[in-house]
Design a protein around this motif. Sequence first.
Motif, short mmCIF file in Angstrom:
data_model
loop_
_atom_site.label_atom_id
_atom_site.label_comp_id
_atom_site.label_asym_id
_atom_site.label_seq_id
_atom_site.Cartn_x
_atom_site.Cartn_y
_atom_site.Cartn_z
N THR A 105 0.85 -1.19 0.00
CA THR A 105 0.00 0.00 0.00
C THR A 105 0.89 1.24 0.00
O THR A 105 2.09 1.15 0.28
N ARG A 106 0.28 2.39 -0.27
CA ARG A 106 1.05 3.63 -0.28
C ARG A 106 1.61 3.89 1.11
O ARG A 106 2.75 4.35 1.26
N ASP A 107 0.84 3.59 2.16
CA ASP A 107 1.32 3.80 3.53
C ASP A 107 2.54 2.93 3.83
O ASP A 107 3.49 3.39 4.47
N GLU A 108 2.52 1.68 3.36
CA GLU A 108 3.67 0.80 3.56
C GLU A 108 4.89 1.33 2.80
O GLU A 108 6.01 1.29 3.31
N LEU A 109 4.65 1.83 1.59
CA LEU A 109 5.74 2.41 0.81
C LEU A 109 6.29 3.67 1.50
O LEU A 109 7.51 3.89 1.53
N MET A 110 5.40 4.47 2.08
CA MET A 110 5.83 5.67 2.80
C MET A 110 6.70 5.28 3.99
O MET A 110 7.72 5.93 4.26
N GLN A 111 6.31 4.23 4.71
CA GLN A 111 7.09 3.77 5.86
C GLN A 111 8.49 3.34 5.42
O GLN A 111 9.49 3.71 6.03
N GLU A 115 12.10 5.02 6.33
CA GLU A 115 13.25 4.27 6.86
C GLU A 115 14.52 4.54 6.05
O GLU A 115 15.61 4.59 6.59
N ARG A 116 14.36 4.73 4.74
CA ARG A 116 15.51 4.98 3.86
C ARG A 116 15.79 6.47 3.69
O ARG A 116 16.66 6.85 2.92
N ASP A 117 15.00 7.30 4.37
CA ASP A 117 15.16 8.76 4.34
C ASP A 117 15.12 9.31 2.90
O ASP A 117 15.97 10.07 2.48
N VAL A 118 14.08 8.89 2.15
CA VAL A 118 13.89 9.37 0.77
C VAL A 118 13.38 10.80 0.84
O VAL A 118 12.37 11.08 1.51
N ARG A 119 14.07 11.71 0.17
CA ARG A 119 13.66 13.12 0.19
C ARG A 119 12.43 13.34 -0.69
O ARG A 119 12.31 12.77 -1.75
N GLY A 120 11.52 14.19 -0.21
CA GLY A 120 10.32 14.54 -0.96
C GLY A 120 9.23 13.47 -0.95
O GLY A 120 8.28 13.53 -1.71
N ARG A 121 9.37 12.49 -0.08
CA ARG A 121 8.44 11.34 -0.07
C ARG A 121 7.01 11.74 0.27
O ARG A 121 6.07 11.13 -0.20
N SER A 122 6.83 12.79 1.07
CA SER A 122 5.48 13.14 1.50
C SER A 122 4.60 13.62 0.35
O SER A 122 3.38 13.52 0.42
N LYS A 123 5.22 14.11 -0.71
CA LYS A 123 4.44 14.62 -1.85
C LYS A 123 4.35 13.61 -2.98
O LYS A 123 3.74 13.87 -4.01
N MET A 124 4.97 12.42 -2.81
CA MET A 124 5.00 11.44 -3.89
C MET A 124 3.73 10.61 -3.96
O MET A 124 3.14 10.28 -2.95
N ARG A 125 3.36 10.26 -5.20
CA ARG A 125 2.28 9.30 -5.42
C ARG A 125 2.88 7.90 -5.32
O ARG A 125 4.09 7.73 -5.24
N LEU A 129 6.80 6.67 -5.42
CA LEU A 129 7.45 6.00 -4.29
C LEU A 129 8.12 4.70 -4.73
O LEU A 129 9.24 4.39 -4.34
N ILE A 130 7.41 3.94 -5.58
CA ILE A 130 7.98 2.68 -6.10
C ILE A 130 9.26 2.98 -6.86
O ILE A 130 10.27 2.30 -6.67
#
Length: 134
Positions: A105-111, A115-125, A129-130
């Motif tokens: 799910t998107r929530d699992e991908l966000m988590q 964890e990997r400290d991906v920048r800009g993740r909060s605005k990603m679809r 994220l994938i």
Amino acid sequence: MPRGEKSKYTDKQKRKAEHIEESYEKRGVSEGEAEARAWATVNKQSGGGEKGGSGRKKSETAKRADRKDSARRAVATKHGHSPNRGSASARSRSTSRSTSLTDMTRDELMQRARERDVRGRSKMRKDELIRALS
């Protein structure tokens, strides 16, 4: 009046459209407008008429992520790393990795992105994220 034939729709989709149409008519919407809105709602929710297995499209990003995940699992198997071997923590790590990014799910991908400290993740679809996690 909606255009096109409805033979490609499943019985469930037809029942749903009929129920929605009745609901609109109870609210005072004209018969033709109610029918058009009902079919528009069914199309929006289920993507239109019944499709065969090859009719479902998957984005290139999702396909790429699935191939990469599959290749990673194949290499792990070739080298004798399977969920049935090793310590309990190694087993939990390998099983969590074996789930395809596209199945998450998107929530699992966000988590995972957090964890990997991906920048800009909060605005990603989800597809972004994938791509960022692949």
